[in-house]
Motif scaffolding. Structure first.
Motif, PDB file in Angstrom:
ATOM      1  N   ALA A   4       0.822  -1.214   0.000  1.00  0.00           N
ATOM      2  CA  ALA A   4       0.000   0.000   0.000  1.00  0.00           C
ATOM      3  C   ALA A   4       0.855   1.263   0.000  1.00  0.00           C
ATOM      4  O   ALA A   4       0.429   2.320  -0.473  1.00  0.00           O
ATOM      5  CB  ALA A   4      -0.932   0.004   1.210  1.00  0.00           C
ATOM      6  N   LEU A   5       2.086   1.158   0.527  1.00  0.00           N
ATOM      7  CA  LEU A   5       2.970   2.321   0.584  1.00  0.00           C
ATOM      8  C   LEU A   5       3.864   2.437  -0.653  1.00  0.00           C
ATOM      9  O   LEU A   5       4.661   3.366  -0.753  1.00  0.00           O
ATOM     10  CB  LEU A   5       3.853   2.241   1.837  1.00  0.00           C
ATOM     11  N   VAL A   6       3.733   1.479  -1.577  1.00  0.00           N
ATOM     12  CA  VAL A   6       4.533   1.519  -2.803  1.00  0.00           C
ATOM     13  C   VAL A   6       3.876   2.460  -3.802  1.00  0.00           C
ATOM     14  O   VAL A   6       2.768   2.198  -4.279  1.00  0.00           O
ATOM     15  CB  VAL A   6       4.682   0.108  -3.417  1.00  0.00           C
ATOM     16  N   SER A   7       4.535   3.553  -4.111  1.00  0.00           N
ATOM     17  CA  SER A   7       3.972   4.542  -5.030  1.00  0.00           C
ATOM     18  C   SER A   7       4.537   4.427  -6.433  1.00  0.00           C
ATOM     19  O   SER A   7       3.934   4.915  -7.398  1.00  0.00           O
ATOM     20  CB  SER A   7       4.231   5.956  -4.506  1.00  0.00           C
ATOM     21  N   LYS A   8       5.704   3.761  -6.579  1.00  0.00           N
ATOM     22  CA  LYS A   8       6.337   3.662  -7.891  1.00  0.00           C
ATOM     23  C   LYS A   8       7.297   2.485  -7.900  1.00  0.00           C
ATOM     24  O   LYS A   8       7.806   2.085  -6.851  1.00  0.00           O
ATOM     25  CB  LYS A   8       7.113   4.956  -8.207  1.00  0.00           C
ATOM     26  N   VAL A   9       7.542   1.931  -9.087  1.00  0.00           N
ATOM     27  CA  VAL A   9       8.510   0.858  -9.228  1.00  0.00           C
ATOM     28  C   VAL A   9       9.628   1.326 -10.152  1.00  0.00           C
ATOM     29  O   VAL A   9       9.373   1.858 -11.228  1.00  0.00           O
ATOM     30  CB  VAL A   9       7.857  -0.434  -9.768  1.00  0.00           C
ATOM     31  N   ASP A  10      10.861   1.161  -9.693  1.00  0.00           N
ATOM     32  CA  ASP A  10      12.035   1.441 -10.519  1.00  0.00           C
ATOM     33  C   ASP A  10      12.485   0.136 -11.157  1.00  0.00           C
ATOM     34  O   ASP A  10      12.718  -0.858 -10.461  1.00  0.00           O
ATOM     35  CB  ASP A  10      13.172   2.022  -9.672  1.00  0.00           C
ATOM     36  N   ILE A  11      12.610   0.135 -12.477  1.00  0.00           N
ATOM     37  CA  ILE A  11      13.012  -1.058 -13.222  1.00  0.00           C
ATOM     38  C   ILE A  11      14.453  -0.855 -13.667  1.00  0.00           C
ATOM     39  O   ILE A  11      14.744  -0.038 -14.529  1.00  0.00           O
ATOM     40  CB  ILE A  11      12.089  -1.297 -14.427  1.00  0.00           C
ATOM     41  N   VAL A  12      15.370  -1.598 -13.042  1.00  0.00           N
ATOM     42  CA  VAL A  12      16.807  -1.433 -13.271  1.00  0.00           C
ATOM     43  C   VAL A  12      17.258  -2.417 -14.348  1.00  0.00           C
ATOM     44  O   VAL A  12      17.062  -3.627 -14.216  1.00  0.00           O
ATOM     45  CB  VAL A  12      17.600  -1.648 -11.970  1.00  0.00           C
ATOM     46  N   VAL A  13      17.869  -1.887 -15.413  1.00  0.00           N
ATOM     47  CA  VAL A  13      18.264  -2.722 -16.558  1.00  0.00           C
ATOM     48  C   VAL A  13      19.627  -2.270 -17.071  1.00  0.00           C
ATOM     49  O   VAL A  13      20.051  -1.132 -16.832  1.00  0.00           O
ATOM     50  CB  VAL A  13      17.229  -2.625 -17.699  1.00  0.00           C
ATOM     51  N   PRO A  14      20.332  -3.146 -17.813  1.00  0.00           N
ATOM     52  CA  PRO A  14      21.556  -2.711 -18.509  1.00  0.00           C
ATOM     53  C   PRO A  14      21.182  -1.988 -19.800  1.00  0.00           C
ATOM     54  O   PRO A  14      20.050  -2.124 -20.303  1.00  0.00           O
ATOM     55  CB  PRO A  14      22.277  -4.025 -18.798  1.00  0.00           C
ATOM     56  N   ASN A  15      22.124  -1.253 -20.354  1.00  0.00           N
ATOM     57  CA  ASN A  15      21.805  -0.438 -21.527  1.00  0.00           C
ATOM     58  C   ASN A  15      21.759  -1.214 -22.837  1.00  0.00           C
ATOM     59  O   ASN A  15      21.569  -0.626 -23.901  1.00  0.00           O
ATOM     60  CB  ASN A  15      22.778   0.735 -21.657  1.00  0.00           C
ATOM     61  N   ILE A  16      21.905  -2.557 -22.791  1.00  0.00           N
ATOM     62  CA  ILE A  16      21.733  -3.343 -24.014  1.00  0.00           C
ATOM     63  C   ILE A  16      20.249  -3.555 -24.323  1.00  0.00           C
ATOM     64  O   ILE A  16      19.902  -4.042 -25.399  1.00  0.00           O
ATOM     65  CB  ILE A  16      22.446  -4.708 -23.929  1.00  0.00           C
ATOM     66  N   LEU A  17      19.382  -3.190 -23.359  1.00  0.00           N
ATOM     67  CA  LEU A  17      17.939  -3.284 -23.560  1.00  0.00           C
ATOM     68  C   LEU A  17      17.368  -1.892 -23.809  1.00  0.00           C
ATOM     69  O   LEU A  17      17.968  -0.895 -23.434  1.00  0.00           O
ATOM     70  CB  LEU A  17      17.266  -3.919 -22.341  1.00  0.00           C
ATOM     71  N   SER A  18      16.193  -1.852 -24.401  1.00  0.00           N
ATOM     72  CA  SER A  18      15.499  -0.582 -24.608  1.00  0.00           C
ATOM     73  C   SER A  18      14.298  -0.508 -23.673  1.00  0.00           C
ATOM     74  O   SER A  18      13.762  -1.541 -23.238  1.00  0.00           O
ATOM     75  CB  SER A  18      15.026  -0.452 -26.059  1.00  0.00           C
ATOM     76  N   GLU A  19      13.860   0.690 -23.364  1.00  0.00           N
ATOM     77  CA  GLU A  19      12.718   0.869 -22.465  1.00  0.00           C
ATOM     78  C   GLU A  19      11.464   0.206 -23.029  1.00  0.00           C
ATOM     79  O   GLU A  19      10.700  -0.420 -22.302  1.00  0.00           O
ATOM     80  CB  GLU A  19      12.462   2.351 -22.223  1.00  0.00           C
ATOM     81  N   THR A  20      11.281   0.309 -24.339  1.00  0.00           N
ATOM     82  CA  THR A  20      10.082  -0.258 -24.957  1.00  0.00           C
ATOM     83  C   THR A  20      10.020  -1.765 -24.784  1.00  0.00           C
ATOM     84  O   THR A  20       8.992  -2.327 -24.386  1.00  0.00           O
ATOM     85  CB  THR A  20      10.036   0.093 -26.457  1.00  0.00           C
ATOM     86  N   GLU A  21      11.122  -2.465 -25.065  1.00  0.00           N
ATOM     87  CA  GLU A  21      11.091  -3.920 -24.962  1.00  0.00           C
ATOM     88  C   GLU A  21      10.996  -4.372 -23.513  1.00  0.00           C
ATOM     89  O   GLU A  21      10.391  -5.404 -23.227  1.00  0.00           O
ATOM     90  CB  GLU A  21      12.299  -4.547 -25.653  1.00  0.00           C
ATOM     91  N   VAL A  22      11.555  -3.601 -22.591  1.00  0.00           N
ATOM     92  CA  VAL A  22      11.452  -3.941 -21.174  1.00  0.00           C
ATOM     93  C   VAL A  22       9.997  -3.882 -20.715  1.00  0.00           C
ATOM     94  O   VAL A  22       9.471  -4.823 -20.104  1.00  0.00           O
ATOM     95  CB  VAL A  22      12.323  -2.996 -20.330  1.00  0.00           C
TER      96      VAL A  22
END
Length: 270
Positions: A81-99
């Motif tokens: 209930a206290l989670v307001s956002k999720v940070d998705i940590v990835v390497p730069n070989i991936l793109s935001e769209t495909e993630v």
């Protein structure tokens, strides 16, 4: 809350969730307590009946999909209930769209799957409860079915919570430069294996580089799909865990890597 996406191959990824500000429910506390009691059986000799049951139980646990383990790590809406956002940590070989697309596809596939299996395992509870008639030995089939009910329930509601965060736009994809360094040499070697037109010397060089990458990244004796080789080793995962300082990271990602490579091995043999 943070989600880590760790590419094992270019198209197959491991996942791990680090819940932050999550408040466990009574059910989760009960499951944690049961897990701690189960882990105490690891001290028994492997030749004793307790040791044999523990070894077999751990074998069953290892066969559970790493995707289910990942979704279970995500707190339910009541826990988060206290989670307001999720940070998705990835390497730069991936793109935001495909993630984002991959996570959405994972949710769409796994949520109904776990919803079905909650009921399947519930149907098996009365049957497995009959094993209580066996004296002395605890009713492990019943307890395992009960665990699977909880596991599917937790995974389903974790998927629903992640979907809720996506629908609100409460997420951010973060490209971690230190994480990206683990992929520089392996990914560069893969890119260099794209054959040049009409050059036999380049083909020989590509084959040599591919073999070098295979030897570095895959355990001896396991076949490899040449078009999608592993990018990281178990040693890389250990170093990642030290970098992120998350105790549960190593075991979760290592399990995912081993399952992915086992699937690659089976596919290449068929």
């Amino acid at each position: 809350m943070r989600i880590f996406i760790i590419p094992v191959t270019r198209t197959l990824w491991a996942f791990h969730c680090q819940p932050i500000n999550a408040v466990p429910t009574r059910m989760t506390k009960w499951a944690t307590s049961a897990s701690e009691r189960w882990s105490k059986w690891s001290v028994y000799p492997s030749t004793s009946w307790r040791g044999k049951i523990y070894t077999y139980g751990e074998t069953l646990m290892d066969k559970i999909s790493f995707k289910e383990y990942f979704l279970k790590e995500i707190p339910t809406k009541s826990e988060g209930a206290l989670v307001s956002k999720v940070d998705i940590v990835v390497p730069n070989i991936l793109s935001e769209t495909e993630v984002v697309n991959d996570l959405r596809a994972l949710i769409a596939k796994q949520e109904p799957y776990h919803a079905r299996w909650i009921w399947y395992c519930c149907y098996m509870l009365p049957v497995s409860s009959l094993f209580t008639l066996v004296p002395v030995i605890p009713n492990f089939p019943f307890f395992y079915n009960l665990f699977r009910v909880y596991s599917h329930y937790k995974a389903r509601h974790g998927a629903q919570h992640l979907q809720h965060l996506f629908e609100r736009g409460a997420y951010e994809v973060i490209f971690d430069s230190e994480l990206s360094k683990f992929y520089q040499s392996a990914y560069g070697s893969i890119e260099s294996t794209v054959p040049s037109q009409g050059s036999s010397s380049d083909d020989a060089s590509d084959a040599s580089e591919r073999q070098s990458l295979d030897n570095r990244t895959l355990e001896s004796g396991l076949p490899l799909l040449e078009h999608d080789p592993p990018l990281i080793t178990d040693e890389d995962i250990t170093r990642m865990a030290l970098y992120f300082q998350i105790p549960s990271f190593e075991s979760a990602v290592r399990r995912a890597r081993h399952q992915i490579i086992a699937d690659i091995s089976k596919s290449s043999q068929s």
